[in-house]
Design a protein around this motif. Structure first.
Motif, PDB file in Angstrom:
ATOM      1  N   VAL A 128       7.646  -2.117   9.774  1.00  0.00           N
ATOM      2  CA  VAL A 128       7.812  -2.273   8.330  1.00  0.00           C
ATOM      3  C   VAL A 128       6.482  -2.542   7.623  1.00  0.00           C
ATOM      4  O   VAL A 128       6.274  -2.090   6.502  1.00  0.00           O
ATOM      5  CB  VAL A 128       8.887  -3.346   8.017  1.00  0.00           C
ATOM      6  CG1 VAL A 128       8.399  -4.738   8.341  1.00  0.00           C
ATOM      7  CG2 VAL A 128       9.372  -3.251   6.591  1.00  0.00           C
ATOM      8  N   HIS A 129       5.562  -3.230   8.291  1.00  0.00           N
ATOM      9  CA  HIS A 129       4.248  -3.503   7.683  1.00  0.00           C
ATOM     10  C   HIS A 129       3.459  -2.201   7.503  1.00  0.00           C
ATOM     11  O   HIS A 129       2.897  -1.954   6.431  1.00  0.00           O
ATOM     12  CB  HIS A 129       3.443  -4.504   8.518  1.00  0.00           C
ATOM     13  CG  HIS A 129       3.986  -5.895   8.474  1.00  0.00           C
ATOM     14  ND1 HIS A 129       3.831  -6.719   7.390  1.00  0.00           N
ATOM     15  CD2 HIS A 129       4.711  -6.599   9.382  1.00  0.00           C
ATOM     16  CE1 HIS A 129       4.423  -7.879   7.619  1.00  0.00           C
ATOM     17  NE2 HIS A 129       4.976  -7.826   8.825  1.00  0.00           N
ATOM     18  N   LEU A 154      11.880  -7.621   4.957  1.00  0.00           N
ATOM     19  CA  LEU A 154      12.322  -6.360   4.366  1.00  0.00           C
ATOM     20  C   LEU A 154      11.658  -6.149   3.020  1.00  0.00           C
ATOM     21  O   LEU A 154      11.167  -7.081   2.396  1.00  0.00           O
ATOM     22  CB  LEU A 154      13.845  -6.313   4.234  1.00  0.00           C
ATOM     23  CG  LEU A 154      14.527  -7.417   3.416  1.00  0.00           C
ATOM     24  CD1 LEU A 154      14.618  -7.043   1.954  1.00  0.00           C
ATOM     25  CD2 LEU A 154      15.921  -7.640   3.967  1.00  0.00           C
ATOM     26  N   ALA A 155      11.630  -4.894   2.622  1.00  0.00           N
ATOM     27  CA  ALA A 155      11.059  -4.524   1.327  1.00  0.00           C
ATOM     28  C   ALA A 155      12.019  -3.556   0.650  1.00  0.00           C
ATOM     29  O   ALA A 155      12.905  -2.985   1.290  1.00  0.00           O
ATOM     30  CB  ALA A 155       9.690  -3.868   1.515  1.00  0.00           C
ATOM     31  N   PHE A 156      11.832  -3.385  -0.644  1.00  0.00           N
ATOM     32  CA  PHE A 156      12.568  -2.390  -1.409  1.00  0.00           C
ATOM     33  C   PHE A 156      11.563  -1.554  -2.182  1.00  0.00           C
ATOM     34  O   PHE A 156      10.711  -2.105  -2.886  1.00  0.00           O
ATOM     35  CB  PHE A 156      13.523  -3.045  -2.412  1.00  0.00           C
ATOM     36  CG  PHE A 156      14.797  -3.566  -1.809  1.00  0.00           C
ATOM     37  CD1 PHE A 156      15.927  -2.760  -1.731  1.00  0.00           C
ATOM     38  CD2 PHE A 156      14.866  -4.861  -1.333  1.00  0.00           C
ATOM     39  CE1 PHE A 156      17.113  -3.244  -1.182  1.00  0.00           C
ATOM     40  CE2 PHE A 156      16.043  -5.359  -0.790  1.00  0.00           C
ATOM     41  CZ  PHE A 156      17.175  -4.540  -0.717  1.00  0.00           C
ATOM     42  N   ILE A 157      11.650  -0.236  -2.024  1.00  0.00           N
ATOM     43  CA  ILE A 157      10.849   0.673  -2.828  1.00  0.00           C
ATOM     44  C   ILE A 157      11.796   1.424  -3.768  1.00  0.00           C
ATOM     45  O   ILE A 157      13.015   1.323  -3.627  1.00  0.00           O
ATOM     46  CB  ILE A 157      10.031   1.648  -1.958  1.00  0.00           C
ATOM     47  CG1 ILE A 157      10.946   2.489  -1.057  1.00  0.00           C
ATOM     48  CG2 ILE A 157       8.987   0.889  -1.143  1.00  0.00           C
ATOM     49  CD1 ILE A 157      10.214   3.559  -0.252  1.00  0.00           C
ATOM     50  N   LYS A 158      11.220   2.153  -4.729  1.00  0.00           N
ATOM     51  CA  LYS A 158      12.045   2.907  -5.680  1.00  0.00           C
ATOM     52  C   LYS A 158      11.738   4.397  -5.589  1.00  0.00           C
ATOM     53  O   LYS A 158      10.572   4.782  -5.480  1.00  0.00           O
ATOM     54  CB  LYS A 158      11.772   2.438  -7.108  1.00  0.00           C
ATOM     55  CG  LYS A 158      12.215   1.036  -7.413  1.00  0.00           C
ATOM     56  CD  LYS A 158      12.040   0.813  -8.902  1.00  0.00           C
ATOM     57  CE  LYS A 158      11.843  -0.620  -9.257  1.00  0.00           C
ATOM     58  NZ  LYS A 158      11.631  -0.794 -10.698  1.00  0.00           N
ATOM     59  N   ASP A 159      12.802   5.187  -5.667  1.00  0.00           N
ATOM     60  CA  ASP A 159      12.616   6.636  -5.693  1.00  0.00           C
ATOM     61  C   ASP A 159      12.316   7.063  -7.130  1.00  0.00           C
ATOM     62  O   ASP A 159      12.276   6.217  -8.038  1.00  0.00           O
ATOM     63  CB  ASP A 159      13.827   7.344  -5.064  1.00  0.00           C
ATOM     64  CG  ASP A 159      14.968   7.619  -6.017  1.00  0.00           C
ATOM     65  OD1 ASP A 159      15.018   7.057  -7.136  1.00  0.00           O
ATOM     66  OD2 ASP A 159      15.845   8.412  -5.639  1.00  0.00           O
ATOM     67  N   PRO A 160      12.072   8.350  -7.389  1.00  0.00           N
ATOM     68  CA  PRO A 160      11.715   8.773  -8.745  1.00  0.00           C
ATOM     69  C   PRO A 160      12.762   8.468  -9.820  1.00  0.00           C
ATOM     70  O   PRO A 160      12.422   8.388 -11.009  1.00  0.00           O
ATOM     71  CB  PRO A 160      11.520  10.290  -8.596  1.00  0.00           C
ATOM     72  CG  PRO A 160      11.103  10.466  -7.177  1.00  0.00           C
ATOM     73  CD  PRO A 160      11.894   9.440  -6.420  1.00  0.00           C
ATOM     74  N   GLN A 169      13.005  -3.003   9.762  1.00  0.00           N
ATOM     75  CA  GLN A 169      12.708  -2.558  11.120  1.00  0.00           C
ATOM     76  C   GLN A 169      13.720  -3.198  12.052  1.00  0.00           C
ATOM     77  O   GLN A 169      14.183  -4.311  11.792  1.00  0.00           O
ATOM     78  CB  GLN A 169      11.266  -2.856  11.523  1.00  0.00           C
ATOM     79  CG  GLN A 169      10.946  -4.293  11.845  1.00  0.00           C
ATOM     80  CD  GLN A 169       9.494  -4.481  12.268  1.00  0.00           C
ATOM     81  OE1 GLN A 169       8.575  -3.957  11.646  1.00  0.00           O
ATOM     82  NE2 GLN A 169       9.287  -5.243  13.319  1.00  0.00           N
ATOM     83  N   PRO A 170      14.070  -2.502  13.140  1.00  0.00           N
ATOM     84  CA  PRO A 170      15.123  -3.011  14.027  1.00  0.00           C
ATOM     85  C   PRO A 170      14.734  -4.225  14.860  1.00  0.00           C
ATOM     86  O   PRO A 170      15.598  -5.002  15.251  1.00  0.00           O
ATOM     87  CB  PRO A 170      15.465  -1.824  14.913  1.00  0.00           C
ATOM     88  CG  PRO A 170      14.267  -0.936  14.862  1.00  0.00           C
ATOM     89  CD  PRO A 170      13.613  -1.186  13.534  1.00  0.00           C
TER      90      PRO A 170
END
Length: 173
Positions: A128-129, A154-160, A169-170
């Motif tokens: 994840v890093h 965990l992180a959250f990204i945004k799509d367009p 990550q597991p």
């Protein structure tokens, strides 16, 4: 919570009925404004492969089916590919209504503002890093970075279109 507790959670039996054996959670559909930007994000940034495209000119929309698979796994024969695509889990269907990309005021509700509904999709990555560093270098907008808040795994990204994509990550960090 133990597996037994999960299977009897809230006093209901969470054991699937035998009649559901063989069911596959196949796909999730997202409506997208600009298919070019969305395909770039989901293929180049997140690693999906475009598996199928279906056009409906009379209704003015197109469907794009993507999967996180090696392109070599995708059958080349149309009928075989269609059957294969309907049998695997984790397909992402992007629906593009023609012309939305030309309307500067047009947006889709991402589900995370009132009224809340849909929340996010999630991708599991090996590290994840490393993934987040790559997203940062590509200029991908974040909703939540690893260091933000209490959940630092965990992180959250945004799509367009502003849909949130959770990145996990597991293995433990």
């Amino acid at each position: 919570m133990s597996l037994h507790e999960l299977n009897t959670f809230a006093g209901v039996t969470a054991t699937p009925d035998v009649a559901t054996q063989g069911f596959v959670f196949n796909h999730t559909m997202l409506r997208v404004k600009d298919i070019t930007a969305s395909l770039d994000f989901y293929t180049r940034v997140l690693g999906f492969s475009l598996v199928e495209k279906r056009d409906f000119p009379e209704a003015e929309f197109s469907l794009y089916f993507l999967a996180l698979v090696d392109k070599g796994q995708i059958p080349t024969d149309d009928a075989a590919r269609n059957q294969w695509m309907k049998s695997i889990p984790g397909i992402l269907e992007l629906t593009h209504n023609h012309g939305t990309e030309n309307d500067t005021a047009f947006t889709y509700h991402n589900g995370n503002t009132d009224p809340r509904g849909f929340g996010h999709i999630c991708l599991s990555v090996p590290d994840v890093h490393v993934a987040c560093e790559r997203f940062e270098s590509l200029g991908v907008p974040f909703q939540k970075r690893l260091a933000d808040g209490r959940m630092n795994n965990l992180a959250f990204i945004k799509d367009p279109d502003g849909y949130w994509v959770e990145i996990i990550q597991p293995t433990p960090l």
